[in-house]
Design an enzyme around this catalytic site. Structure first.
Site, PDB file in Angstrom:
ATOM      1  N   ALA A 173      52.378 -78.256  14.800  1.00 17.25           N
ATOM      2  CA  ALA A 173      53.779 -78.676  14.721  1.00 17.25           C
ATOM      3  C   ALA A 173      54.550 -77.914  13.657  1.00 17.25           C
ATOM      4  O   ALA A 173      55.753 -77.682  13.801  1.00 17.25           O
ATOM      5  CB  ALA A 173      53.864 -80.181  14.453  1.00 17.25           C
TER       6      ALA A 173
ATOM      7  N   GLN B 125      54.884 -87.464  14.938  1.00 17.38           N
ATOM      8  CA  GLN B 125      54.366 -88.800  14.656  1.00 17.38           C
ATOM      9  C   GLN B 125      54.681 -89.797  15.769  1.00 17.38           C
ATOM     10  O   GLN B 125      54.244 -90.948  15.699  1.00 17.38           O
ATOM     11  CB  GLN B 125      54.930 -89.315  13.328  1.00 17.38           C
ATOM     12  CG  GLN B 125      54.430 -88.570  12.106  1.00 17.38           C
ATOM     13  CD  GLN B 125      52.968 -88.812  11.816  1.00 17.38           C
ATOM     14  OE1 GLN B 125      52.354 -89.745  12.317  1.00 17.38           O
ATOM     15  NE2 GLN B 125      52.382 -87.952  10.989  1.00 17.38           N
TER      16      GLN B 125
ATOM     17  N   HIS C 268      46.320 -82.778  16.798  1.00 16.93           N
ATOM     18  CA  HIS C 268      45.459 -83.495  15.850  1.00 16.93           C
ATOM     19  C   HIS C 268      46.048 -84.816  15.373  1.00 16.93           C
ATOM     20  O   HIS C 268      45.384 -85.565  14.656  1.00 16.93           O
ATOM     21  CB  HIS C 268      45.096 -82.606  14.656  1.00 16.93           C
ATOM     22  CG  HIS C 268      46.197 -82.410  13.661  1.00 16.93           C
ATOM     23  ND1 HIS C 268      46.308 -83.166  12.518  1.00 16.93           N
ATOM     24  CD2 HIS C 268      47.224 -81.536  13.627  1.00 16.93           C
ATOM     25  CE1 HIS C 268      47.355 -82.763  11.818  1.00 16.93           C
ATOM     26  NE2 HIS C 268      47.934 -81.773  12.464  1.00 16.93           N
TER      27      HIS C 268
ATOM     28  N   THR D  72      46.881 -63.736  23.251  1.00 15.80           N
ATOM     29  CA  THR D  72      45.933 -64.292  24.211  1.00 15.80           C
ATOM     30  C   THR D  72      45.958 -65.817  24.154  1.00 15.80           C
ATOM     31  O   THR D  72      45.703 -66.401  23.091  1.00 15.80           O
ATOM     32  CB  THR D  72      44.510 -63.800  23.909  1.00 15.80           C
ATOM     33  OG1 THR D  72      44.490 -62.378  23.935  1.00 15.80           O
ATOM     34  CG2 THR D  72      43.530 -64.348  24.930  1.00 15.80           C
TER      35      THR D  72
ATOM     36  N   CYS E 136      51.356 -83.008   3.787  1.00 16.27           N
ATOM     37  CA  CYS E 136      51.898 -81.654   3.605  1.00 16.27           C
ATOM     38  C   CYS E 136      52.957 -81.587   2.507  1.00 16.27           C
ATOM     39  O   CYS E 136      53.658 -80.584   2.376  1.00 16.27           O
ATOM     40  CB  CYS E 136      52.484 -81.155   4.922  1.00 16.27           C
ATOM     41  SG  CYS E 136      51.265 -81.031   6.236  1.00 16.27           S
TER      42      CYS E 136
END
Length: 374
Positions: free
Chosen positions: A69, A178, A198, A234, A320
Site C-alpha cells: 500500500a 485498513q 498483509h 515481471t 510506520c
C-alpha cells in the site's frame, strides 16, 4: 505471547500460503513469455486479477499490482498531482493519514503544491462543511483514508465523492488499507484506491492500486513488458494468486469474522471500564477491530513496553510512524496533547480468543496499578 497488533500485520492464512507455494513451485513461466509455460502463468495471473476486481467492484484492467500500500499511495498521489498540475496545485487531506500518504504530500509540498487539512468532527470523521469550504477550482486532489489505522474511524467516502462531483478536475484517492477485511469495500467512489495483502491474512510484498479506466497516469516504472504500462516488470504470479485467495476469503467471511471481533471489542471495553484513568479514544462508530485508549499520566510508549515485558503486543501510533511523538490522529480528535502522548492501540482479529482478552486484562491491571501510583 498475546498478539494484539493485527492492524500492523496479520499472520498469513495457511491456505493462502499453500496457494503461493503451489503456484510458485508448479508454474515457472513468465506471464509475458510467448510459450506454453508463459501462457499457463498468464492464465493464472488473469484469473487472479479477475477475482480481485470482482471482489472490489472494479474491472480487471483497473488492477495494478504493487509491492504494497505504501507504494500504491505514493504512485497514486504523485501521479494524480502531476496529472492535475495545469488545473491547480491545491490538495486536501486529513490529519489521520498513513505515513506513506503524509510523506507523499510532504514531497509534493516541496514541489510547490498547497496541502490543506480538513477539520474533523468529534467522532473523527471529516467535517463535510469545512471540506466544502476548502474545495475550489484549483483543487486537484483529495486524499482520504477509508478507515483510520489508529482510531478505527470510518470516513464517509461516498459523501466526500458526492461533493467532488462539482469539481471534475479534482480526483479522489482512497487509502483502503485498513478497510479491507473490516468493512465491505467497493471502488465505485474513488479514482484510485490502495490496499495490501498483509492486512487481511495475505503475504507481505504484494499490494494493489486500483485505477479508474481512462485515467492516464505517468508510469511508475518505465520499460519492460508487463500486464500494465503503469508498472513494468515481471508480474509475480504466485503473489497475485495468493492475494486473490486472501481477498476472496476476507470478503466471503466478513460477516462472521466481524461479529467475532465485535464480541471481543465489547469484552475489552467492559473490562477497561472500571479504571478511572482510562480514556477510550476510538469512537463508538469505529470498526470493532481497532480500540485506541490512553491511561492518564502514562506515556503510551511506557505502557507498551510494560505490556510487552508481560508478553502482550500492542502498538503506539501506527507501525510506520515515528515513535515518541504524540499521535496526530488522537491529537486532532481530542485536542489534548497529553492524551495523544498517552495513547496506544489494541487491534483485534477473528483469530483473537476470549482467553487472550482475559490474559490482556490481567496484564493491563498489573501495569495500570504499577504505573499510576501517586
Amino acid at each position: 505471547m498475546i498478539y494484539l497488533d493485527y492492524s500492523a500485520n496479520t499472520p498469513v492464512d495457511p491456505q493462502v500460503l499453500q496457494r503461493f507455494c503451489q503456484v510458485e513451485s508448479s508454474c515457472p513461466g513468465n506471464p509475458n513469455s510467448r510459450h506454453q509455460a508463459g501462457a499457463a502463468a498468464r492464465a493464472l495471473l488473469e484469473h487472479a486479477t479477475c477475482s480481485i476486481a470482482s471482489c472490489l467492484g472494479a474491472q480487471p484492467a483497473e488492477i495494478i499490482y504493487t509491492s504494497g500500500a505504501s507504494e500504491a499511495n505514493n504512485f497514486a498521489l504523485k501521479s494524480l498531482a502531476k496529472l492535475g498540475q495545469n488545473a491547480g496545485r491545491r490538495i486536501i487531506s486529513t490529519p489521520l493519514e498513513h505515513a506513506s500518504v503524509k510523506g507523499s504530500l510532504a514531497a509534493l509540498q516541496q514541489q510547490g503544491y498547497q496541502i490543506d487539512l480538513v477539520d474533523l468532527r468529534p467522532d473523527g470523521t471529516v467535517d463535510l462543511d469545512h471540506l466544502r469550504r476548502l474545495l475550489g477550482p484549483d483543487t486537484v486532489l483529495v486524499a482520504v483514508t477509508a478507515v483510520d489505522s489508529e482510531l478505527g474511524t470510518v470516513q464517509p467516502v461516498a459523501q466526500i465523492a458526492a461533493l467532488l462531483k462539482e469539481y471534475p478536475r479534482c480526483h479522489l484517492h482512497v487509502d483502503a488499507t485498513q478497510a479491507v477485511g473490516k468493512l465491505p469495500v467497493g471502488f465505485e467512489w474513488a479514482d484510485t484506491m490502495s490496499l495490501t495483502a498483509h492486512k487481511f491474512y495475505g503475504l507481505n510484498g504484494i499490494g494493489v492500486l486500483v485505477k479508474r479506466r481512462g485515467l492516464e497516469l505517468e508510469p511508475l516504472i518505465h520499460g519492460g513488458g508487463s500486464t500494465t504500462i503503469y508498472r513494468s516488470g515481471t508480474p509475480t504470479t504466485a503473489l497475485a494468486c495468493s492475494l486473490a485467495l486472501a481477498l476472496e476469503k476476507a470478503v466471503e467471511q466478513l460477516p462472521r469474522r466481524t461479529e467475532q471481533v465485535r464480541t471481543l471489542n465489547a469484552l475489552l471495553r467492559a473490562g477497561l471500564a472500571p479504571y478511572p484513568k482510562v480514556r477510550i479514544n476510538s469512537p463508538d462508530t469505529a470498526v470493532p477491530h481497532i480500540l485506541n485508549l490512553s491511561v492518564e499520566g502514562v506515556k503510551g510508549t511506557l505502557f507498551q513496553r510494560e505490556l510487552d515485558a508481560r508478553g502482550v503486543c500492542v502498538s503506539v501510533r501506527s507501525a510506520c510512524s515515528s515513535q515518541g511523538l504524540p499521535s496526530p490522529a488522537v491529537l486532532a480528535v481530542s485536542g489534548d496533547r497529553r492524551n495523544a502522548l498517552s495513547s496506544w492501540r489494541i487491534s483485534l482479529s477473528h483469530l483473537t480468543t476470549e482467553a487472550e482478552i482475559t490474559g490482556f486484562l490481567d496484564a493491563f491491571d498489573h501495569c495500570y496499578n504499577a504505573l499510576t501510583r501517586d
